[in-house]
Scaffold this motif. Structure first.
Motif, PDB file in Angstrom:
ATOM      1  N   MET A 193      40.398  38.141  32.511  1.00  0.00           N
ATOM      2  CA  MET A 193      41.309  37.459  31.588  1.00  0.00           C
ATOM      3  C   MET A 193      42.080  36.379  32.337  1.00  0.00           C
ATOM      4  O   MET A 193      42.356  35.307  31.795  1.00  0.00           O
ATOM      5  N   VAL A 203      49.694  40.136  30.827  1.00  0.00           N
ATOM      6  CA  VAL A 203      49.953  40.944  29.635  1.00  0.00           C
ATOM      7  C   VAL A 203      48.823  41.957  29.433  1.00  0.00           C
ATOM      8  O   VAL A 203      49.052  43.105  29.054  1.00  0.00           O
ATOM      9  N   ALA A 204      47.594  41.534  29.765  1.00  0.00           N
ATOM     10  CA  ALA A 204      46.435  42.414  29.572  1.00  0.00           C
ATOM     11  C   ALA A 204      46.498  43.652  30.449  1.00  0.00           C
ATOM     12  O   ALA A 204      45.831  44.644  30.162  1.00  0.00           O
ATOM     13  N   ARG A 206      48.443  45.807  30.419  1.00  0.00           N
ATOM     14  CA  ARG A 206      48.968  46.944  29.661  1.00  0.00           C
ATOM     15  C   ARG A 206      47.917  48.020  29.430  1.00  0.00           C
ATOM     16  O   ARG A 206      48.252  49.151  29.094  1.00  0.00           O
ATOM     17  N   ILE A 207      46.647  47.663  29.586  1.00  0.00           N
ATOM     18  CA  ILE A 207      45.605  48.680  29.398  1.00  0.00           C
ATOM     19  C   ILE A 207      45.561  49.650  30.569  1.00  0.00           C
ATOM     20  O   ILE A 207      44.865  50.655  30.521  1.00  0.00           O
ATOM     21  N   ILE A 208      46.289  49.360  31.644  1.00  0.00           N
ATOM     22  CA  ILE A 208      46.277  50.245  32.804  1.00  0.00           C
ATOM     23  C   ILE A 208      47.450  51.197  32.704  1.00  0.00           C
ATOM     24  O   ILE A 208      48.592  50.768  32.601  1.00  0.00           O
ATOM     25  N   ASP A 209      47.180  52.522  32.698  1.00  0.00           N
ATOM     26  CA  ASP A 209      48.306  53.410  32.410  1.00  0.00           C
ATOM     27  C   ASP A 209      49.093  53.837  33.640  1.00  0.00           C
ATOM     28  O   ASP A 209      50.231  54.239  33.507  1.00  0.00           O
ATOM     29  N   ARG A 214      49.105  49.280  37.762  1.00  0.00           N
ATOM     30  CA  ARG A 214      49.414  48.153  36.888  1.00  0.00           C
ATOM     31  C   ARG A 214      50.155  47.073  37.679  1.00  0.00           C
ATOM     32  O   ARG A 214      49.873  45.890  37.534  1.00  0.00           O
ATOM     33  N   GLU A 291      33.404  50.785  29.057  1.00  0.00           N
ATOM     34  CA  GLU A 291      32.377  50.699  28.027  1.00  0.00           C
ATOM     35  C   GLU A 291      31.670  49.358  28.127  1.00  0.00           C
ATOM     36  O   GLU A 291      32.308  48.309  28.181  1.00  0.00           O
TER      37      GLU A 291
ATOM     38  N   PRO B  46      38.562  49.868  21.063  1.00  0.00           N
ATOM     39  CA  PRO B  46      38.338  48.494  21.494  1.00  0.00           C
ATOM     40  C   PRO B  46      36.929  48.036  21.118  1.00  0.00           C
ATOM     41  O   PRO B  46      36.010  48.856  21.053  1.00  0.00           O
ATOM     42  N   LYS B  70      40.781  43.231  24.208  1.00  0.00           N
ATOM     43  CA  LYS B  70      41.183  41.859  23.902  1.00  0.00           C
ATOM     44  C   LYS B  70      42.619  41.802  23.401  1.00  0.00           C
ATOM     45  O   LYS B  70      43.378  40.931  23.762  1.00  0.00           O
ATOM     46  N   VAL B  72      46.163  43.319  23.340  1.00  0.00           N
ATOM     47  CA  VAL B  72      47.071  44.303  23.916  1.00  0.00           C
ATOM     48  C   VAL B  72      48.463  44.165  23.329  1.00  0.00           C
ATOM     49  O   VAL B  72      49.355  44.920  23.615  1.00  0.00           O
ATOM     50  N   MET B  73      48.636  43.162  22.493  1.00  0.00           N
ATOM     51  CA  MET B  73      49.929  43.004  21.860  1.00  0.00           C
ATOM     52  C   MET B  73      49.757  43.271  20.373  1.00  0.00           C
ATOM     53  O   MET B  73      48.660  43.305  19.873  1.00  0.00           O
ATOM     54  N   LEU B 102      50.639  51.759  28.065  1.00  0.00           N
ATOM     55  CA  LEU B 102      51.489  51.003  27.155  1.00  0.00           C
ATOM     56  C   LEU B 102      50.776  50.658  25.852  1.00  0.00           C
ATOM     57  O   LEU B 102      51.364  50.708  24.769  1.00  0.00           O
ATOM     58  N   ASP B 103      49.476  50.336  25.934  1.00  0.00           N
ATOM     59  CA  ASP B 103      48.767  49.951  24.710  1.00  0.00           C
ATOM     60  C   ASP B 103      48.691  51.118  23.728  1.00  0.00           C
ATOM     61  O   ASP B 103      48.909  50.954  22.535  1.00  0.00           O
TER      62      ASP B 103
END
Lengths: 481, 274
Positions: A193, A203-204, A206-209, A214, A291, B46, B70, B72-73, B102-103
């Motif tokens: 990204m 911002v992306a 955020r998918i990392i917990d 992160r 995936e 997703p 894609k 996340v907000m 967070l997502d």
């Protein structure tokens, strides 16, 4: 009727419930999460088996599988990846020369003198004409002619590749490298990204917990070359690297140089992730499953349309918005004199010692300060400042005025007159990769981490590395030549 | 029946009850939503085409990509359908609603605290089993859900047959097969959203049949307490499960009394005339 006001007894009740939940939590054998997931999975499996039937043949090895086996194979994964990116860069570089020249001759050679005369005949005072036409208009004209063609070619190709489903395969190939570096495998996605926009990449994450992983992903995202930096790479590679070899190899060699810088960015991402995860951000690596979505035939027209509107126009617009005031500032700094020299000359002169030491020059460093809001305006800023410092009055009409440059060669001869060597060009490409993120990204990092310290680290780490790397390259270069 | 105000020709009036006509009656409002009648949340795994569905209904051009993660907000947009204004909230694509990332937290909190009138769960028809994991989790939180069984074109291409009626019976909520990239099934989806939002269609979601045996005593005890304290809580079992898992947000909502304001939609929402 229940109201939202928390009365003393309702608070007591809530605390009681929470205490009980905690008590039970300690009594539950094994992992609670697993129990829940197990129950959900088994029901989902039962429902799916009732609803889905597969008449006829069992699935034969699909085309998707075959493609995946090749593009994610240990042997071919990386070479294919590099070749594909090099091909895109090559198409961009060789395709954008002609339209760039056309735009420059239209906007700079023809429209600019007309505007200048127009402003004079309307009776603008010299300083107003200077700020508006010589500063703001010219900076914008340069942004458009330098940036629009490569972006209009590169972004649609990149989006098509994305639409087709190739990027997750790149992420897959990189995944185990990220894990080895102590980072989360999902970081391979956020890095991808970042190749578009670092603020979006941040911002992306955020998918990392895991917060630790992160942070690593946020801090190192800047090493992915963003939209605003591609044009600098393309132009400098074409002018200085491509010209080192015979003309018919020039395109390939410049594309190779850009690929090298982008790959180096991945290298620095991994290196910094590795260093961070062994020092300030120690911890375990979490696992996840990645995936690989099915390949989908890209919808060509729609992709072209959205990539032109969302990416090309978005970036161009941002560049113009920042180029307008920057052009005014540059013109003013070149024309306001303090003690015999203009402000810009003072600044460039002050930065020169440090800059030349690391194989850059004062103009480049000043341009990077001016361009903190947006990397997009680096090239026009450098050009304007160079004209002014070299005092190339013969090509322009005075200090701080941009001039008639109808071909890339003219740009090159101007830069060479400004004391540029191949070393300067190489180091500019490296510094473009390794410097502080733009202010939007820094602000995004601050918002996402909620900490000024992490934002400062994310800004200073790449900047420090930039100086270190350009210094080392300059030393080695000078040693051998 | 609502008749659209724009109708001029009498022939149109006879068409007004037809679903095809209604789709033509869709007004995409983009982000210009000053007021709305209903809030629609869009959840899903997703890369199932969530953003494509979002764009098709709102007329926005949120960037879509063949690319898990894609969105996340929370993206918001709106549409006007059959005279009612719907605000649509595109939640981040997640595989579950259980983790601390967070997502997933954004998606979970919106479905719980945002109390959308309808939650659409976009599911990939070619990977139904895995997608149902999320559907079941959403159904634990809210009654008012619609499953949008997307990518039906790909399922057909792979020789899969999905029996959406069976699935709808098993889940207890409407299931609409779509191929959003080609616009297939969207008129039906719109109609279903409207029906669930107005209360014309009442969902009776089937929740987890078998509670995890190890949790049964804990759940039973917490559930009894929660029900005594908050008799209107629509998803007490899920809340109990989250409290057991130590969900900080829920603990906070419980302390502040916010949890008490969450009530069963069906009891409060005005029954719209249709």
């Amino acid at each position: 009727m229940i109201t939202s006001s928390s009365t003393p007894e309702s608070v007591a009740q809530a605390e009681e419930i929470l205490r009980e939940a905690q008590r039970w939590r300690q009594q539950i054998p094994g992992d609670l999460h697993e129990h829940v997931v197990e129950a959900i999975y088994s029901q989902a499996a039962r429902l799916a088996s009732r609803a889905v039937t597969r008449p006829g043949l069992a699935a034969q090895p699909t085309l998707d599988r075959t493609i995946d086996r090749i593009v994610t194979s240990r042997m071919w994964g990386f070479p294919i990846m590099l070749l594909l990116f090099a091909l895109m860069f090559w198409l961009t570089i060789s395709g954008s020369n002609v339209p760039s020249g056309l735009l420059a001759s239209l906007l700079v050679d023809q429209l600019y003198p007309m505007l200048r005369e127009g402003a004079t005949s309307v009776g603008f005072p010299w300083w107003l004409r200077g700020v508006l036409v010589d500063g703001m208009y010219l900076a914008t004209a340069w942004v458009v002619s330098v940036m629009l063609p490569p972006m209009a070619i590169f972004f649609p190709m990149f989006t098509l590749l994305e639409d087709f489903g190739y990027l997750p395969r790149v992420a897959f190939n990189l995944d185990h490298l990220f894990k080895k570096a102590g980072a989360h495998g999902k970081q391979s996605m956020t890095t991808m990204m970042g190749f578009g926009c670092n603020a979006a990449g941040v911002v992306a994450t955020r998918i990392i917990d895991s917060p630790r992983e992160r942070l690593i992903a946020i801090i190192t995202n800047n090493f992915a070359l963003c939209n605003g930096r591609w044009p600098t790479q393309f132009l400098i590679a074409t002018l200085f690297i491509g010209s080192l070899v015979p003309a018919h190899w020039a395109g390939l060699v410049s594309a190779g140089a850009v690929t090298g810088v982008a790959a180096l960015g991945i290298g620095f991402t991994l290196l910094s992730a590795w260093a961070l995860s062994r020092t300030v951000l120690k911890g375990e690596v979490s696992t996840f499953s990645l995936e690989l979505p099915p390949y989908r035939p890209p919808r060509i027209w729609q992709t072209l349309y959205t990539s032109l509107i969302d990416r090309t126009m978005f970036v161009l617009w941002r560049a113009i918005v920042f180029a307008l005031p920057a052009g005014a500032v540059i013109w003013l700094s070149a024309n306001i004199h303090v003690g015999g020299n203009s402000i810009a000359e003072h600044l460039v002169g002050g930065l020169d010692p440090v800059a030349l030491f690391v194989g850059l020059n004062g103009v480049i460093l000043l341009a990077y300060i001016v361009a903190i809001p947006a990397n997009e305006i680096i090239i026009p800023t450098i050009l304007m400042l160079t004209v002014m410092v070299t005092g190339s009055h013969e090509v322009g009409q005075g200090a701080g005025v941009m001039f008639e440059l109808d071909s890339d060669q003219a740009v090159k001869s101007l830069l060479t007159a400004g004391g540029w060597t191949t070393l300067t060009a190489v180091n500019l490409m490296l510094f473009s990769l390794l410097h502080n993120p733009c202010s939007t990204t820094i602000y995004t990092i601050y918002k996402e981490t909620g900490s000024a310290r992490w934002a400062a680290l994310a800004a200073l780490l790449p900047l420090g590395m930039g100086f270190l790397v350009t210094f080392l390259v300059a030393q080695i270069w000078r040693f051998f030549s | 029946m609502n008749t659209p105000a724009t109708t001029t020709l009498p022939a149109h009036e006879t068409c007004a009850s037809c679903s095809v006509y209604r789709a033509a009656n869709l007004k995409k409002l983009g982000v210009n939503m000053a007021r709305w009648d209903y809030v629609v949340a869009l959840a899903g795994n997703p890369n199932t085409g969530k953003s494509t569905v979002f764009n098709a209904l709102t007329g926005l051009r949120q960037h879509t990509g063949n690319w898990p993660g894609k969105t996340v907000m929370r993206a918001e947009g709106g549409f006007d359908y059959d005279g009612k204004r719907f605000k649509m909230v595109d939640l981040p694509g997640t595989y579950s609603l259980l983790s601390t990332s967070l997502d997933e937290q954004i998606a979970r909190d919106f479905i719980l605290f945002g109390q959308p009138d309808v939650t659409i769960v976009v599911a990939d028809a070619t990977r139904l089993e895995r997608n149902l994991n999320l559907v079941l989790q959403v159904l634990e939180i809210t009654d008012r859900a619609v499953v949008c069984l997307n990518l039906m074109d790909e399922a057909r291409r792979h020789g899969l047959q999905v029996d959406e009626r069976q699935l709808a019976r098993d889940l207890g909520v409407p299931v609409v097969p779509t191929a959003a990239r080609r616009g297939e099934g969207l008129p039906e989806l719109l109609q279903t959203i409207r029906d669930v939002a107005t209360g014309k269609t009442v969902c009776r979601p089937q929740r987890l049949e078998q509670e995890p045996p190890a949790l049964q005593p804990a759940l039973a005890s917490l559930l009894a307490r929660l029900k005594a304290a908050y008799p209107n809580l629509p998803n007490a079992r899920w809340v109990a499960m989250r409290l057991l898992a130590g969900d900080d947000h829920l603990a906070k909502a419980l302390r502040s009394g916010e949890l008490g304001t969450l009530t069963n939609h069906a009891q409060l929402a005005p029954v719209a005339t249709s």
